[in-house]
Design a protein around this motif. Sequence first.
Motif, PDB file in Angstrom:
ATOM      1  N   THR A  11       0.869  -1.192   0.000  1.00 52.88           N
ATOM      2  CA  THR A  11       0.000   0.000   0.000  1.00 52.88           C
ATOM      3  C   THR A  11       0.900   1.235   0.000  1.00 52.88           C
ATOM      4  O   THR A  11       1.896   1.276   0.708  1.00 52.88           O
TER       5      THR A  11
ATOM      6  N   GLN B  71     -10.583  -1.899   2.812  1.00 49.98           N
ATOM      7  CA  GLN B  71     -10.544  -2.465   1.448  1.00 49.98           C
ATOM      8  C   GLN B  71      -9.829  -1.513   0.493  1.00 49.98           C
ATOM      9  O   GLN B  71      -9.058  -1.932  -0.353  1.00 49.98           O
ATOM     10  N   TRP B  72     -10.085  -0.224   0.665  1.00 48.98           N
ATOM     11  CA  TRP B  72      -9.435   0.752  -0.219  1.00 48.98           C
ATOM     12  C   TRP B  72      -7.915   0.708  -0.056  1.00 48.98           C
ATOM     13  O   TRP B  72      -7.162   0.795  -1.014  1.00 48.98           O
TER      14      TRP B  72
ATOM     15  N   THR C 138      -6.148  -1.902   0.960  1.00 54.56           N
ATOM     16  CA  THR C 138      -5.514  -3.177   0.615  1.00 54.56           C
ATOM     17  C   THR C 138      -5.688  -3.568  -0.851  1.00 54.56           C
ATOM     18  O   THR C 138      -4.965  -4.431  -1.337  1.00 54.56           O
ATOM     19  N   ASN C 139      -6.616  -2.946  -1.573  1.00 56.63           N
ATOM     20  CA  ASN C 139      -6.752  -3.253  -3.006  1.00 56.63           C
ATOM     21  C   ASN C 139      -5.749  -2.457  -3.812  1.00 56.63           C
ATOM     22  O   ASN C 139      -5.973  -1.286  -4.096  1.00 56.63           O
ATOM     23  N   ASN C 140      -4.650  -3.092  -4.127  1.00 54.09           N
ATOM     24  CA  ASN C 140      -3.624  -2.337  -4.865  1.00 54.09           C
ATOM     25  C   ASN C 140      -3.818  -2.474  -6.369  1.00 54.09           C
ATOM     26  O   ASN C 140      -4.207  -3.464  -6.869  1.00 54.09           O
TER      27      ASN C 140
END
Length: 312
Positions: free
Chosen positions: A258, A307-308, A310-312
Amino acid sequence: MQRTTRLAPSPTGALHLGNARTFLINWALARQNNWQIVLRIEDLDSPRVKPWAKQQAVDDLQWLQMDWDTNAGLQLDDLTPYKQAMSMLREKHLIYPCRCTRKEVVEAQSAPHIDDHELCYPGTCRPVDFSTICEDQPDAAWRVVTQDQPISYTDAFAGEQSHNVSQQVGNFVIATKAGLPAYQLAVVVDDARQGVTDIVRGDDLLRSASRQLWLYQCLELTPLPTYWHLPLVLGPDGRRLAKRHGDTRLSYYREMGTSAEKIIGLIATWSGVHSTRVPMSAMEFKERFDITKLSHDPVTFTDEDDQWLTNN
Ligand code: GLU
């Protein structure tokens, strides 16, 4: 007068998103107002200090693009300033040794205390005559005498405050049984000698401020600092952000790939800087941050926030 603040992480664990918000706001306020910034690693809480956490706190702050002007080093490296403060308090007959256990303090309380973490010390060990107390007191903590009257001050963010330390916690501990200065004493001695004028921190320490102001008075330290106590970040269940809410350590996100800008962008939505999550540099955060727009309500870290990140 040159104003000065400090970033004072405790290396008792890893810094998490809540710590990051407080530090980033502290840093932005300082850089907006030309305050000096002192970095101070608060390593006196020996049993709880993790050796790896000292460097990691520095790495985390730097990763989040914060900087500072001076590094005050470690508190344990030189205990002289705290010993000098203790001597002064002893000479003024303001402190006394105490060997009560926590259990004894609980049992001695006349009424159940509102706050389950903090006990109100009933003065069991307080002597009648302070002049006979000898300096060498193995295995004793030291407590400071308090006054049964409110201490009032204006917090630059949280507003008017008035707290009666005697009624909240009684004569509180300023040196531990391990022979080390306790947090309340160390923070006052350090802030005073490092010229700290502005203390920006989480409002979990709001109740400590009146204890600290009392110590400024006992130690005849001036000028008194200005406090800025900021609301904390809470988990989805409304409790203070902690391990039970999953891994919110900065090092965890860093290892996952991140970006620091994403963390700063999330903090921006938590600080009235931006209404949606967009990656942002610390410099941009500093340009846009406005303390007058900071909400007085705690912030909630949601599953969507996670979620924002960790979603790369
Ligand atoms: N080292 C403390 C902490 O990390 C901060 C103490 C203070 O700001 O007075 O909670």
